[in-house]
Design a protein around this motif. Structure first.
Motif, PDB file in Angstrom:
ATOM      1  N   LEU A   3       0.818  -1.212   0.000  1.00 29.54           N
ATOM      2  CA  LEU A   3       0.000   0.000   0.000  1.00 29.54           C
ATOM      3  C   LEU A   3       0.851   1.261   0.000  1.00 29.54           C
ATOM      4  O   LEU A   3       0.420   2.309  -0.483  1.00 29.54           O
ATOM      5  CB  LEU A   3      -0.954  -0.018   1.193  1.00 29.54           C
ATOM      6  N   SER A   4       2.079   1.163   0.506  1.00 27.60           N
ATOM      7  CA  SER A   4       2.960   2.339   0.493  1.00 27.60           C
ATOM      8  C   SER A   4       3.401   2.691  -0.929  1.00 27.60           C
ATOM      9  O   SER A   4       3.988   3.744  -1.150  1.00 27.60           O
ATOM     10  CB  SER A   4       4.173   2.116   1.392  1.00 27.60           C
ATOM     11  N   ASP A   5       3.109   1.814  -1.893  1.00 25.84           N
ATOM     12  CA  ASP A   5       3.346   2.125  -3.309  1.00 25.84           C
ATOM     13  C   ASP A   5       2.098   2.713  -3.967  1.00 25.84           C
ATOM     14  O   ASP A   5       2.090   2.972  -5.168  1.00 25.84           O
ATOM     15  CB  ASP A   5       3.767   0.866  -4.076  1.00 25.84           C
ATOM     16  N   GLY A   6       1.050   2.881  -3.182  1.00 24.58           N
ATOM     17  CA  GLY A   6      -0.218   3.371  -3.707  1.00 24.58           C
ATOM     18  C   GLY A   6      -0.318   4.880  -3.654  1.00 24.58           C
ATOM     19  O   GLY A   6       0.686   5.602  -3.590  1.00 24.58           O
ATOM     20  N   PHE A   7      -1.557   5.335  -3.649  1.00 28.40           N
ATOM     21  CA  PHE A   7      -1.831   6.768  -3.755  1.00 28.40           C
ATOM     22  C   PHE A   7      -2.707   7.193  -2.581  1.00 28.40           C
ATOM     23  O   PHE A   7      -3.807   6.670  -2.403  1.00 28.40           O
ATOM     24  CB  PHE A   7      -2.526   7.070  -5.086  1.00 28.40           C
ATOM     25  N   LEU A   8      -2.217   8.156  -1.805  1.00 27.21           N
ATOM     26  CA  LEU A   8      -2.958   8.639  -0.647  1.00 27.21           C
ATOM     27  C   LEU A   8      -3.927   9.730  -1.099  1.00 27.21           C
ATOM     28  O   LEU A   8      -3.521  10.760  -1.659  1.00 27.21           O
ATOM     29  CB  LEU A   8      -1.985   9.175   0.405  1.00 27.21           C
ATOM     30  N   LEU A   9      -5.224   9.481  -0.860  1.00 28.81           N
ATOM     31  CA  LEU A   9      -6.276  10.418  -1.242  1.00 28.81           C
ATOM     32  C   LEU A   9      -6.983  10.834   0.038  1.00 28.81           C
ATOM     33  O   LEU A   9      -7.797  10.081   0.570  1.00 28.81           O
ATOM     34  CB  LEU A   9      -7.259   9.746  -2.204  1.00 28.81           C
ATOM     35  N   ASP A  10      -6.648  12.006   0.563  1.00 25.26           N
ATOM     36  CA  ASP A  10      -7.134  12.437   1.878  1.00 25.26           C
ATOM     37  C   ASP A  10      -6.735  11.385   2.915  1.00 25.26           C
ATOM     38  O   ASP A  10      -5.558  11.166   3.092  1.00 25.26           O
ATOM     39  CB  ASP A  10      -8.645  12.709   1.850  1.00 25.26           C
ATOM     40  N   ASP A  11      -7.721  10.734   3.562  1.00 20.13           N
ATOM     41  CA  ASP A  11      -7.363   9.727   4.566  1.00 20.13           C
ATOM     42  C   ASP A  11      -7.639   8.310   4.075  1.00 20.13           C
ATOM     43  O   ASP A  11      -7.878   7.409   4.861  1.00 20.13           O
ATOM     44  CB  ASP A  11      -8.059   9.992   5.898  1.00 20.13           C
ATOM     45  N   GLU A  12      -7.578   8.131   2.754  1.00 21.14           N
ATOM     46  CA  GLU A  12      -7.722   6.790   2.185  1.00 21.14           C
ATOM     47  C   GLU A  12      -6.518   6.482   1.307  1.00 21.14           C
ATOM     48  O   GLU A  12      -6.018   7.348   0.587  1.00 21.14           O
ATOM     49  CB  GLU A  12      -9.003   6.680   1.356  1.00 21.14           C
ATOM     50  N   ILE A  13      -6.083   5.208   1.382  1.00 23.69           N
ATOM     51  CA  ILE A  13      -4.975   4.776   0.528  1.00 23.69           C
ATOM     52  C   ILE A  13      -5.547   3.906  -0.589  1.00 23.69           C
ATOM     53  O   ILE A  13      -6.332   2.994  -0.336  1.00 23.69           O
ATOM     54  CB  ILE A  13      -3.889   4.007   1.326  1.00 23.69           C
ATOM     55  N   GLU A  14      -5.172   4.244  -1.814  1.00 25.64           N
ATOM     56  CA  GLU A  14      -5.620   3.484  -2.982  1.00 25.64           C
ATOM     57  C   GLU A  14      -4.536   2.500  -3.369  1.00 25.64           C
ATOM     58  O   GLU A  14      -3.382   2.887  -3.588  1.00 25.64           O
ATOM     59  CB  GLU A  14      -5.913   4.429  -4.148  1.00 25.64           C
ATOM     60  N   CYS A  15      -4.904   1.244  -3.450  1.00 27.89           N
ATOM     61  CA  CYS A  15      -3.958   0.191  -3.816  1.00 27.89           C
ATOM     62  C   CYS A  15      -3.441   0.423  -5.242  1.00 27.89           C
ATOM     63  O   CYS A  15      -4.231   0.739  -6.134  1.00 27.89           O
ATOM     64  CB  CYS A  15      -4.641  -1.165  -3.718  1.00 27.89           C
ATOM     65  N   PRO A  16      -2.124   0.217  -5.451  1.00 35.11           N
ATOM     66  CA  PRO A  16      -1.580   0.473  -6.786  1.00 35.11           C
ATOM     67  C   PRO A  16      -1.975  -0.567  -7.831  1.00 35.11           C
ATOM     68  O   PRO A  16      -1.861  -0.302  -9.023  1.00 35.11           O
ATOM     69  CB  PRO A  16      -0.060   0.460  -6.554  1.00 35.11           C
ATOM     70  N   LEU A  17      -2.477  -1.742  -7.411  1.00 35.73           N
ATOM     71  CA  LEU A  17      -2.789  -2.780  -8.404  1.00 35.73           C
ATOM     72  C   LEU A  17      -4.194  -2.660  -9.006  1.00 35.73           C
ATOM     73  O   LEU A  17      -4.345  -2.628 -10.222  1.00 35.73           O
ATOM     74  CB  LEU A  17      -2.632  -4.174  -7.787  1.00 35.73           C
ATOM     75  N   HIS A  18      -5.215  -2.636  -8.155  1.00 36.74           N
ATOM     76  CA  HIS A  18      -6.588  -2.639  -8.689  1.00 36.74           C
ATOM     77  C   HIS A  18      -7.439  -1.511  -8.133  1.00 36.74           C
ATOM     78  O   HIS A  18      -8.670  -1.546  -8.218  1.00 36.74           O
ATOM     79  CB  HIS A  18      -7.271  -3.983  -8.395  1.00 36.74           C
ATOM     80  N   GLN A  19      -6.802  -0.555  -7.493  1.00 27.91           N
ATOM     81  CA  GLN A  19      -7.463   0.677  -7.039  1.00 27.91           C
ATOM     82  C   GLN A  19      -8.497   0.477  -5.932  1.00 27.91           C
ATOM     83  O   GLN A  19      -9.371   1.328  -5.733  1.00 27.91           O
ATOM     84  CB  GLN A  19      -8.092   1.439  -8.218  1.00 27.91           C
ATOM     85  N   GLY A  20      -8.418  -0.645  -5.200  1.00 26.63           N
ATOM     86  CA  GLY A  20      -9.208  -0.752  -3.971  1.00 26.63           C
ATOM     87  C   GLY A  20      -8.709   0.297  -2.982  1.00 26.63           C
ATOM     88  O   GLY A  20      -7.558   0.735  -3.055  1.00 26.63           O
ATOM     89  N   ARG A  21      -9.586   0.726  -2.076  1.00 23.03           N
ATOM     90  CA  ARG A  21      -9.172   1.768  -1.113  1.00 23.03           C
ATOM     91  C   ARG A  21      -9.469   1.342   0.316  1.00 23.03           C
ATOM     92  O   ARG A  21     -10.472   0.675   0.579  1.00 23.03           O
ATOM     93  CB  ARG A  21      -9.890   3.091  -1.412  1.00 23.03           C
ATOM     94  N   PHE A  22      -8.593   1.782   1.221  1.00 23.96           N
ATOM     95  CA  PHE A  22      -8.760   1.541   2.652  1.00 23.96           C
ATOM     96  C   PHE A  22      -8.683   2.880   3.384  1.00 23.96           C
ATOM     97  O   PHE A  22      -7.908   3.764   3.004  1.00 23.96           O
ATOM     98  CB  PHE A  22      -7.623   0.660   3.189  1.00 23.96           C
ATOM     99  N   SER A  23      -9.437   2.982   4.480  1.00 18.75           N
ATOM    100  CA  SER A  23      -9.269   4.104   5.391  1.00 18.75           C
ATOM    101  C   SER A  23      -7.970   3.899   6.154  1.00 18.75           C
ATOM    102  O   SER A  23      -7.765   2.835   6.757  1.00 18.75           O
ATOM    103  CB  SER A  23     -10.435   4.172   6.382  1.00 18.75           C
ATOM    104  N   VAL A  24      -7.092   4.900   6.155  1.00 16.11           N
ATOM    105  CA  VAL A  24      -5.855   4.754   6.927  1.00 16.11           C
ATOM    106  C   VAL A  24      -6.135   4.999   8.412  1.00 16.11           C
ATOM    107  O   VAL A  24      -5.307   4.653   9.257  1.00 16.11           O
ATOM    108  CB  VAL A  24      -4.732   5.682   6.420  1.00 16.11           C
ATOM    109  N   ARG A  25      -7.301   5.573   8.739  1.00 14.66           N
ATOM    110  CA  ARG A  25      -7.659   5.793  10.150  1.00 14.66           C
ATOM    111  C   ARG A  25      -8.153   4.510  10.810  1.00 14.66           C
ATOM    112  O   ARG A  25      -7.752   4.183  11.913  1.00 14.66           O
ATOM    113  CB  ARG A  25      -8.759   6.849  10.250  1.00 14.66           C
ATOM    114  N   SER A  26      -9.033   3.798  10.120  1.00 13.12           N
ATOM    115  CA  SER A  26      -9.674   2.629  10.725  1.00 13.12           C
ATOM    116  C   SER A  26      -9.214   1.304  10.130  1.00 13.12           C
ATOM    117  O   SER A  26      -9.453   0.256  10.720  1.00 13.12           O
ATOM    118  CB  SER A  26     -11.191   2.735  10.548  1.00 13.12           C
TER     119      SER A  26
END
Ligand code: FES
Length: 116
Positions: free
Chosen positions: A52-75
């Protein structure tokens, strides 16, 4: 159970790009700078073999670099398809410009930290 704080990285390194990946104590950890806060999560996407550290941080969500799934970095919650499994988050504190983590005390809210 170990509840000690582990010194993992300089805060400025995380803030420089907004995110960083570190290997420490056998964990692959992603760190994210959001406003005046630092958040820490597992670095492996739950959908596939992506850091995920190779992904894209969008506000408080990280977008996975492979298939663009997103996770909240807070929760750690999975926010959109194709990811469904959450990622683990870790308590964070900042002291004297350094980022410290606890690995045994899992939290659903990684915002246990002081300001930047
Ligand atoms: Fe992360 Fe597929 S590997 S969304």
């Amino acid at each position: 159970m170990r509840n000690e704080w582990i010194d993992v990285i300089d805060r400025d390194v995380v803030c420089a790009d907004g995110l960083a990946g570190v290997y420490v104590e056998g964990h692959d950890i992603a760190l994210f700078a959001v406003g005046n806060e630092i958040f820490a999560t597992d670095n492996r996407c739950t959908h596939g073999e992506a850091r995920l550290s190779d992904g894209f941080l969008l506000d408080d969500e990280i977008e996975c670099p492979l298939h663009q799934g997103r996770f909240s970095v807070r929760s750690g919650m999975a926010m959109c398809a194709p990811v469904t499994g959450c990622i683990r988050t870790y308590p964070v504190k900042i002291e004297v410009g350094r980022v410290f983590l606890q690995f045994e005390a899992e939290t659903s809210d990684a915002s246990l930290q002081s300001g930047i």
